[in-house]
Design a protein around this motif. Structure first.
Motif, short mmCIF file in Angstrom:
data_model
loop_
_atom_site.label_atom_id
_atom_site.label_comp_id
_atom_site.label_asym_id
_atom_site.label_seq_id
_atom_site.Cartn_x
_atom_site.Cartn_y
_atom_site.Cartn_z
N ASP A 336 0.85 -1.19 0.00
CA ASP A 336 0.00 0.00 0.00
C ASP A 336 0.89 1.25 0.00
O ASP A 336 1.49 1.62 1.01
CB ASP A 336 -0.90 -0.01 1.23
CG ASP A 336 -1.92 1.13 1.21
OD1 ASP A 336 -2.16 1.67 0.12
OD2 ASP A 336 -2.41 1.51 2.28
N GLY A 337 0.99 1.91 -1.15
CA GLY A 337 1.87 3.08 -1.28
C GLY A 337 1.44 4.24 -0.41
O GLY A 337 2.27 5.01 0.08
N ARG A 338 0.14 4.37 -0.19
CA ARG A 338 -0.33 5.51 0.60
C ARG A 338 0.13 5.39 2.05
O ARG A 338 0.47 6.38 2.69
CB ARG A 338 -1.85 5.59 0.54
CG ARG A 338 -2.38 6.83 1.22
CD ARG A 338 -3.86 6.95 1.14
NE ARG A 338 -4.30 8.16 1.81
CZ ARG A 338 -5.50 8.35 2.29
NH1 ARG A 338 -6.39 7.40 2.20
NH2 ARG A 338 -5.81 9.49 2.89
N ALA A 363 6.87 4.67 -1.47
CA ALA A 363 5.51 4.96 -1.94
C ALA A 363 5.49 5.21 -3.43
O ALA A 363 4.58 4.76 -4.15
CB ALA A 363 4.96 6.17 -1.19
N TYR A 368 2.26 5.21 -5.89
CA TYR A 368 1.51 6.30 -5.26
C TYR A 368 2.10 7.63 -5.74
O TYR A 368 3.08 8.15 -5.21
CB TYR A 368 1.60 6.19 -3.73
CG TYR A 368 0.62 7.10 -3.01
CD1 TYR A 368 -0.73 6.84 -3.02
CD2 TYR A 368 1.08 8.20 -2.31
CE1 TYR A 368 -1.62 7.66 -2.36
CE2 TYR A 368 0.20 9.04 -1.64
CZ TYR A 368 -1.16 8.76 -1.68
OH TYR A 368 -2.04 9.59 -1.03
#
Length: 379
Positions: A336-338, A363, A368
């Protein structure tokens, strides 16, 4: 034996029931065999009185007996008339009958009566009773037609709704939407169909305005408390999507008043309070309550709300709690890049520039793009 029952009792054919009963009692006392030493004649008369009273004391049997007497009288009268109008050539006991006298009931008709005359046609006239019956018939026909239409509409609506639910369960959302449209064509106020169509409008068609109208119409039908709470929760999501945070919070509040176990309403209200109303303290309380309820029911935590709670902790300066939430999300969703970006911002707030830049680069590698500007500042 030739006497009829009225003559046996000594009453007229029109005598009342009380008179018949009184005559019967008198004759029973008079003809009782014990008073006459067992004389057979009085015994026969006593039996005849009993039979006559048995017939005349029963209204149904008396009516049948009266009809039989009338028929017998007519037969006697017919025989008498036939005897009077026998042909002249017919002999009775060897004596010829006299010629019949012509029966004249009125003077001979004049010349005017012996020709056909045009009879004027009479126009039918409706009286008040005729108009009343006609209107009553029309009203009954209208009521019957309406009842048939309502019944057929209800049957068609139920059939289309069942087909829509099957299509919804199978993931055929376009067909489900079409079936629900047909359902609401026949029953515009059918709350379950309004609710399902609103869900499709909100989640698939991304049309919060149409979804909001469906949820409001379903609420007007006064559904059960839990169903109403779910509808209010979804209405709050529509208000959030339409940029009306105050109305959204009001809908979430009403939903939780009806059902305090609705974890989705806590989570949605917490997110709205953080992002739209800038109330991080209340947001943390709502998100914590919603996540705890999810955990009690055995459902997995929705990681996006754990992430949002981390943002709320960071806004309150509670960096350790925020970091713990972010790392919980990374354990479940490492790509999950966020979350990496949020950890970078958290590191920057605490003065750890090196860690912040590393999180920004991760990220960006995970796709992201919002981390590109922050990563550029690290160069």
């Amino acid at each position: 034996m030739s006497q009829n029952h009225y003559q046996v009792l000594g009453v007229a054919p029109t005598a009342a029931a009380a008179d018949i009963k009184r005559a019967y009692r008198q004759l029973v006392v008079r003809y009782h065999p014990d008073k006459h030493g067992g004389d057979v004649r009085y015994e026969d008369q006593f039996k005849a009185v009993a039979v006559a009273y048995g017939v005349l004391s029963d209204p149904g049997r008396r009516a049948t007996y009266d009809f039989q007497l009338q028929q017998a009288a007519r037969r006697v009268e017919e025989a008498r008339r036939q005897q009077q109008h026998r042909p002249a050539t017919q002999h009775v006991y060897g004596v010829p009958m006299p010629p019949p006298v012509p029966l004249r009931t009125r003077p001979p008709a004049g010349s005017r009566e012996r020709h056909y005359q045009r009879i004027p046609r009479q126009q039918p006239r409706f009286n008040a009773r005729d108009w009343g019956l006609t209107l009553l018939f029309i009203l009954g026909l209208v009521v019957f037609s309406l009842a048939v239409k309502v019944t057929m509409d209800r049957i068609s609506a139920n059939r289309n709704y069942d087909d829509g639910l099957r299509a919804y369960a199978n993931g055929n959302f376009a067909a489900a939407h079409a079936f629900l449209e047909e359902t609401l064509h026949f029953r515009p106020d059918y709350a379950p169909a309004l609710r399902r169509r609103g869900e499709l409008e909100l989640l698939l068609n991304h049309n919060p305005q149409a979804a909001r109208a469906d949820f409001q119409a379903a609420l007007l039908q006064r559904p059960p408390r839990r169903v109403a709470a779910d509808l209010l929760y979804r209405l709050g999501r529509c208000e959030t999507a339409l940029g009306r945070p105050a109305a959204a919070e009001l809908s979430f509040n009403r939903a939780l008043t009806l059902d305090s176990t609705l974890s989705a309403a806590y989570l949605a209200r917490g997110k709205a309070r953080l992002l739209d109303l800038n109330q991080p303290e209340k947001a943390v309380a709502d998100l914590t309550q919603g996540l705890a309820q999810r955990q009690r029911t055995g459902a997995g935590p929705p990681w996006q709300f754990v992430q949002v709670r981390g943002v709320a902790f960071a806004a309150l300066g509670r960096y350790d709690a925020a970091r713990a939430d972010y790392f919980h999300v990374l354990q479940a969703r490492p790509a999950d890049g966020r979350t990496h970006f949020l950890l970078g911002r958290l590191a920057a707030h605490t003065g750890d520039t090196t860690s912040a830049c590393e999180f920004y680069r991760r990220a960006l590698r995970l796709g992201y793009e919002y981390a590109r500007a922050a990563e550029a500042e690290c160069r």
